[in-house]
Design a protein around this motif. Sequence first.
Motif, PDB file in Angstrom:
ATOM      1  N   ILE A 209       5.500 -10.218   2.667  1.00 30.99           N
ATOM      2  CA  ILE A 209       5.570  -8.985   1.882  1.00 30.99           C
ATOM      3  C   ILE A 209       4.559  -9.045   0.742  1.00 30.99           C
ATOM      4  CG2 ILE A 209       7.561  -9.821   0.496  1.00 30.99           C
ATOM      5  CD1 ILE A 209       8.403  -6.811   0.329  1.00 30.99           C
ATOM      6  N   VAL A 210       3.806  -7.958   0.578  1.00 28.72           N
ATOM      7  CA  VAL A 210       2.805  -7.893  -0.498  1.00 28.72           C
ATOM      8  C   VAL A 210       2.865  -6.526  -1.178  1.00 28.72           C
ATOM      9  CG1 VAL A 210       1.202  -9.448   0.689  1.00 28.72           C
ATOM     10  CG2 VAL A 210       0.932  -6.985   0.967  1.00 28.72           C
ATOM     11  N   GLU A 211       2.461  -6.516  -2.431  1.00 27.36           N
ATOM     12  CA  GLU A 211       2.102  -5.258  -3.091  1.00 27.36           C
ATOM     13  C   GLU A 211       0.601  -5.115  -2.812  1.00 27.36           C
ATOM     14  OE1 GLU A 211       3.857  -5.110  -7.402  1.00 27.36           O
ATOM     15  OE2 GLU A 211       4.075  -7.132  -6.620  1.00 27.36           O
ATOM     16  N   PRO A 212       0.194  -4.171  -1.989  1.00 26.19           N
ATOM     17  CA  PRO A 212      -1.214  -4.134  -1.590  1.00 26.19           C
ATOM     18  C   PRO A 212      -2.154  -3.745  -2.733  1.00 26.19           C
ATOM     19  CG  PRO A 212      -0.007  -2.269  -0.679  1.00 26.19           C
ATOM     20  CD  PRO A 212       0.998  -3.148  -1.338  1.00 26.19           C
ATOM     21  N   LEU A 213      -3.127  -4.578  -2.966  1.00 26.07           N
ATOM     22  CA  LEU A 213      -4.235  -4.387  -3.931  1.00 26.07           C
ATOM     23  C   LEU A 213      -3.831  -4.369  -5.404  1.00 26.07           C
ATOM     24  CD1 LEU A 213      -6.618  -1.792  -2.215  1.00 26.07           C
ATOM     25  CD2 LEU A 213      -6.400  -4.245  -1.854  1.00 26.07           C
ATOM     26  N   LEU A 214      -2.600  -4.008  -5.709  1.00 33.11           N
ATOM     27  CA  LEU A 214      -2.203  -3.936  -7.119  1.00 33.11           C
ATOM     28  C   LEU A 214      -0.796  -4.473  -7.281  1.00 33.11           C
ATOM     29  CD1 LEU A 214      -2.551  -2.977 -10.072  1.00 33.11           C
ATOM     30  CD2 LEU A 214      -1.743  -0.712  -9.340  1.00 33.11           C
ATOM     31  N   GLN A 215      -0.695  -5.629  -7.965  1.00 36.15           N
ATOM     32  CA  GLN A 215       0.628  -6.136  -8.309  1.00 36.15           C
ATOM     33  C   GLN A 215       0.978  -5.542  -9.665  1.00 36.15           C
ATOM     34  OE1 GLN A 215      -0.369 -10.458  -7.616  1.00 36.15           O
ATOM     35  NE2 GLN A 215       1.528 -10.365  -6.427  1.00 36.15           N
ATOM     36  N   GLY A 216       2.042  -4.757  -9.707  1.00 42.63           N
ATOM     37  CA  GLY A 216       2.341  -3.958 -10.892  1.00 42.63           C
ATOM     38  C   GLY A 216       3.044  -4.715 -11.998  1.00 42.63           C
ATOM     39  N   ASP A 245       4.423  -3.169   0.296  1.00 41.89           N
ATOM     40  CA  ASP A 245       5.280  -2.477  -0.673  1.00 41.89           C
ATOM     41  C   ASP A 245       4.383  -1.538  -1.487  1.00 41.89           C
ATOM     42  OD1 ASP A 245       6.751  -1.621  -2.817  1.00 41.89           O
ATOM     43  OD2 ASP A 245       7.501  -3.603  -3.394  1.00 41.89           O
ATOM     44  N   GLU A 246       4.338  -0.276  -1.070  1.00 40.37           N
ATOM     45  CA  GLU A 246       3.499   0.733  -1.739  1.00 40.37           C
ATOM     46  C   GLU A 246       4.333   1.591  -2.692  1.00 40.37           C
ATOM     47  OE1 GLU A 246       0.088   2.118  -1.032  1.00 40.37           O
ATOM     48  OE2 GLU A 246      -0.509   1.032   0.777  1.00 40.37           O
ATOM     49  N   VAL A 247       5.432   1.009  -3.186  1.00 43.13           N
ATOM     50  CA  VAL A 247       6.313   1.782  -4.076  1.00 43.13           C
ATOM     51  C   VAL A 247       5.541   2.243  -5.319  1.00 43.13           C
ATOM     52  CG1 VAL A 247       8.331   1.549  -5.603  1.00 43.13           C
ATOM     53  CG2 VAL A 247       8.453   0.780  -3.227  1.00 43.13           C
ATOM     54  N   ARG A 253      -2.207   6.593  -6.327  1.00 45.64           N
ATOM     55  CA  ARG A 253      -2.366   5.769  -7.540  1.00 45.64           C
ATOM     56  C   ARG A 253      -3.648   4.938  -7.538  1.00 45.64           C
ATOM     57  NH1 ARG A 253      -0.261   7.657 -11.839  1.00 45.64           N
ATOM     58  NH2 ARG A 253       1.908   8.197 -11.596  1.00 45.64           N
ATOM     59  N   THR A 254      -4.040   4.432  -6.358  1.00 47.14           N
ATOM     60  CA  THR A 254      -5.214   3.545  -6.334  1.00 47.14           C
ATOM     61  C   THR A 254      -6.499   4.291  -5.973  1.00 47.14           C
ATOM     62  OG1 THR A 254      -4.866   2.953  -4.025  1.00 47.14           O
ATOM     63  CG2 THR A 254      -3.813   1.542  -5.675  1.00 47.14           C
ATOM     64  N   GLY A 255      -6.404   5.620  -5.847  1.00 47.01           N
ATOM     65  CA  GLY A 255      -7.608   6.394  -5.542  1.00 47.01           C
ATOM     66  C   GLY A 255      -7.575   6.996  -4.135  1.00 47.01           C
ATOM     67  N   LYS A 256      -6.885   6.341  -3.219  1.00 45.37           N
ATOM     68  CA  LYS A 256      -6.626   6.900  -1.880  1.00 45.37           C
ATOM     69  C   LYS A 256      -5.124   7.173  -1.804  1.00 45.37           C
ATOM     70  CE  LYS A 256     -10.498   5.919   0.687  1.00 45.37           C
ATOM     71  NZ  LYS A 256     -11.206   6.745   1.622  1.00 45.37           N
ATOM     72  N   MET A 257      -4.698   7.875  -0.758  1.00 42.05           N
ATOM     73  CA  MET A 257      -3.271   8.189  -0.697  1.00 42.05           C
ATOM     74  C   MET A 257      -2.429   6.912  -0.747  1.00 42.05           C
ATOM     75  SD  MET A 257      -1.541  10.860  -0.917  1.00 42.05           S
ATOM     76  CE  MET A 257      -0.267  11.983  -0.380  1.00 42.05           C
ATOM     77  N   PHE A 258      -2.864   5.892   0.017  1.00 41.75           N
ATOM     78  CA  PHE A 258      -2.158   4.608  -0.009  1.00 41.75           C
ATOM     79  C   PHE A 258      -3.181   3.494  -0.218  1.00 41.75           C
ATOM     80  CE2 PHE A 258       0.492   7.523   2.407  1.00 41.75           C
ATOM     81  CZ  PHE A 258       1.662   7.437   1.655  1.00 41.75           C
ATOM     82  N   ALA A 259      -2.738   2.423  -0.883  1.00 42.79           N
ATOM     83  CA  ALA A 259      -3.653   1.309  -1.134  1.00 42.79           C
ATOM     84  C   ALA A 259      -4.156   0.729   0.186  1.00 42.79           C
ATOM     85  CB  ALA A 259      -2.940   0.234  -1.959  1.00 42.79           C
ATOM     86  N   CYS A 260      -3.293   0.705   1.207  1.00 43.69           N
ATOM     87  CA  CYS A 260      -3.705   0.165   2.518  1.00 43.69           C
ATOM     88  C   CYS A 260      -4.926   0.908   3.052  1.00 43.69           C
ATOM     89  CB  CYS A 260      -2.550   0.254   3.512  1.00 43.69           C
ATOM     90  SG  CYS A 260      -1.290  -1.008   3.227  1.00 43.69           S
TER      91      CYS A 260
END
Length: 432
Positions: A209-216, A245-247, A253-260
Amino acid sequence: MNSSLQIWHPFSNRALDPAPFLVEKAEGAYLYTSDRRKIIDAISSWWVNLHGHANPRIGAAIAEQARKLEHVILAGFTHEAAEELASRLSKWVPRGLTHMFFSDDGSTAVEVALKMAVQHFQNLSRPEKIEIVALAHGYHGDTAGAMSVSDESPFTQPFESMRYSVHRVHSAYCYRCPVGLKRESCHIECVQQLERLLEERSERVAAVIVEPLLQGAGGMIVHPVEFLQKVRALCSKHDVLLIADEVLTGFGRTGKMFACDLANVVPDLMCVSKGITGGFLTMGVTLCTDRVEAAFRSENRLHTFYHGHSYTGNALACAAAIANLQIFDDEPVFDRIATISKIHAERLAQLRELHQVGNVRQIGTMGAVEFIADDAGYLSALRPKLYGFFLDHGVLLRPLGNVVYALPPYVIEPDELHRVHDVIVEAIETLL
Ligand SMILES: Cc1ncc(COP(=O)(O)O)c(C=O)c1O
């Protein structure tokens, strides 16, 4: 007779923290309090608000839905709003995610993903694949399973006995590189720890499990896209499910609809919440691929996913989520996001060389400054001082210890966002 109940506020200590502000109304990026303050909500009220407080389009959609159907049990029944949301969301989510399962919030979306991953392999007669791998500095929520996959922190300390054990591997925290390298010359060697683990134990591992590209909550840590791509490749190679985990990162938030999307990665399971209703109502969704879901479609009744919450697929929340996606269709939301990104980038570049500043980080609408502190971490003494200073200057920012970040609603005007950055500069000059 009892006097009125006292509200026990989250993440608050009545012996240490000031009394909460009474918010009478909110509009756009502003909160209006009973003592006549007008506060810029520069953290989107815990990262949920996208198109402004009291957005009239979302408000109207909820009111209209309330006149038709407020809620119905989702086992054995469905409703138009849920079906329409599924259809609209399918146009946005990474290709390959074909099923969605409703829950209540970010934590429950994570619980669902973890349980689905484990039962997926049980249903495929591989009961030994039960272990979970999670990242250092990760945060996935406050319920027991979500807390288990989150890294140790002051949030989890009293609950060690309630956390099940997981494998913890390096994250790509470039400022504090876990393998002592420099990003300019590294080849994402931090991922090798995961690689070795999966080479040794993948027979027993169900999911990473990862927070993709941004760990909040772990400190607004931005990863290189290559890190996520390498994690994806390793999971595929070793037949381990990847849970994104794109919660926090979902819905632009990251510029695209989803960080993935930024990394061209399709996870096996994806958790979304927060922005899904534009910040109006609580909803969690766990998406998965056909392959994951297929293991639950079975003649064997015991292969059923026995999980559900009373308010699952709530019709009012679905109506809010549909209106939220409609705003993405109708309004220049990604232009607004690009404007925020540009202002963050310009303003953070000016802070980079200050002696108080250790690191600046930015991705999409998130801009962060990590200050140099002897007591770096969530309990840094800087936190309460900065928080009070920002509020006294009309800006809601909740530092994560010595890390200050802004994550505003997309409707914030450029001059309002500059004001947020001005106040951060004033804080540096006054307090640090
Ligand atoms: C990445 C991530 N996952 C899960 C959660 C938990 O969400 P919730 O607070 O809605 O339970 C959060 C909350 O901040 C989060 O940032």
